[in-house]
Design an enzyme around this catalytic site. Sequence first.
Site, mmCIF file in Angstrom:
data_model
loop_
_atom_site.group_PDB
_atom_site.id
_atom_site.type_symbol
_atom_site.label_atom_id
_atom_site.label_comp_id
_atom_site.label_asym_id
_atom_site.label_seq_id
_atom_site.Cartn_x
_atom_site.Cartn_y
_atom_site.Cartn_z
ATOM 1 N N ARG A 16 10.416 4.549 -16.591
ATOM 2 C CA ARG A 16 11.333 5.573 -16.102
ATOM 3 C C ARG A 16 11.405 5.606 -14.566
ATOM 4 O O ARG A 16 12.418 6.019 -14.018
ATOM 5 C CB ARG A 16 10.930 6.957 -16.645
ATOM 6 C CG ARG A 16 11.336 7.161 -18.100
ATOM 7 C CD ARG A 16 11.160 8.614 -18.536
ATOM 8 N NE ARG A 16 9.749 9.007 -18.572
ATOM 9 C CZ ARG A 16 8.951 8.821 -19.626
ATOM 10 N NH1 ARG A 16 9.426 8.239 -20.715
ATOM 11 N NH2 ARG A 16 7.691 9.209 -19.597
ATOM 12 N N HIS B 8 0.858 -1.194 0.000
ATOM 13 C CA HIS B 8 0.000 0.000 0.000
ATOM 14 C C HIS B 8 0.893 1.243 0.000
ATOM 15 O O HIS B 8 0.817 2.082 0.902
ATOM 16 C CB HIS B 8 -0.950 -0.020 1.191
ATOM 17 C CG HIS B 8 -2.006 -1.072 1.080
ATOM 18 N ND1 HIS B 8 -3.115 -0.925 0.277
ATOM 19 C CD2 HIS B 8 -2.100 -2.305 1.644
ATOM 20 C CE1 HIS B 8 -3.867 -2.023 0.356
ATOM 21 N NE2 HIS B 8 -3.267 -2.873 1.177
ATOM 22 N N ASP C 76 -5.385 -13.178 1.546
ATOM 23 C CA ASP C 76 -5.916 -11.834 1.825
ATOM 24 C C ASP C 76 -7.429 -11.906 2.016
ATOM 25 O O ASP C 76 -8.173 -11.002 1.645
ATOM 26 C CB ASP C 76 -5.557 -10.851 0.714
ATOM 27 C CG ASP C 76 -5.757 -9.393 1.122
ATOM 28 O OD1 ASP C 76 -5.836 -9.126 2.329
ATOM 29 O OD2 ASP C 76 -5.863 -8.524 0.235
#
Length: 384
Positions: A227, A195, A273
């Site tokens: 990038r 997160h 999860d």
Amino acid sequence: MAGVLAVPALVRGDRVLTPDRELVDGWVVVEQDRIVEVGGGAAPAGLAGGPRHAVLAPGFVDVHNHGGGGAAFGDGPEAAIVARDAHLRKGTTTVVASLVTESIEVLTEQVRALRPLVEAGELGGIHLEGPWLSERWCGAHPPALLVDPATADVEALAAAAGDALVMVTLAPERDGALEATRLLVSCGVRVAVGHTDATFDQTRAAVEAGASVATHLYNGERPLHHREPGPTLALLTDERVWVETIADGVHQHPAVVRDTARRAGGRWVLVSDAMAAALADDGRYLLGRLDVQVLDGVARLVGEDGGPGSIAGSTLSMDRAVRTAVAAGVPLLQAVHAATAAPAAAMGWSDVGRLEAGRVADLVGLDDELHVQGVMRAGGWVAG
């Protein structure tokens, strides 16, 4: 739910996954709560005969699980046992109770309530997923409760949980995150990156500080860019990091599951999860303080307009995670390794996750389609 076998017993499998190797026509000898011998071919004579399964594997180890069976781990000890038992019947013999973001005061109460269950061996540990996360990638965490990891708060939660606290997920770009990482690691706690809006370099700094787990890679983090590769590449390519995947057919495309397994190799970890709706009916649930709607097995936050919002955990069980990974093209032996030995190693546990002499007798028997036929926890068969 289980009674320890009183005499040495034999459990057989057409394929026994240890999970470092596969034994054809294999067997496991169990005495009391321990494995005493593992082999293939001719089995030791004179032992009480047990069931034969198409596939015999170690009991699943789930290190990121918020609940199941209609109950959440944050709702107290009784709810925690309901959730634990729901997953146990599906082969998860060791489960870490994950807590979603709350105030420091509430989290302190929650870990104190769960700590006795960990100390009694009912749960594998406690995982704090929050409150030290990124508002931008908060997912199913209340943004208003997300804060920087102040040393006093970290110390207070660690003290309340004691050795029961096994993992903390945090965003390394938050003020004080590197100091918190070093403090937690010094207490024996695994630090996970998740997160997060961290850059590649910020993520690498967290790993250098001791972070060793990637919380559900790709989900809830700055996406990969050529990038600025962000956290994903930094975590996936670092041999010190264990890489979580939620293989539920919702969180990731099968090609991503397959590629992550290939690139992470033995560091790849399957997690559920799961939230309260796992192994329960569709409907409305709470995940922490947030409203969740589960439709066709997919959990999403209820948006301000009443429509579906962010994915809110999963309704996954570890047996289905293994099946989903195999369907995505992951070899069965690796999928089982990711559901057993890898998560155990990530937490530093030596007693579970493998079928070897001297380890706890946690076994799961599967049929040819990898559905659960039988579960043994600590040498006793679990009622279905």
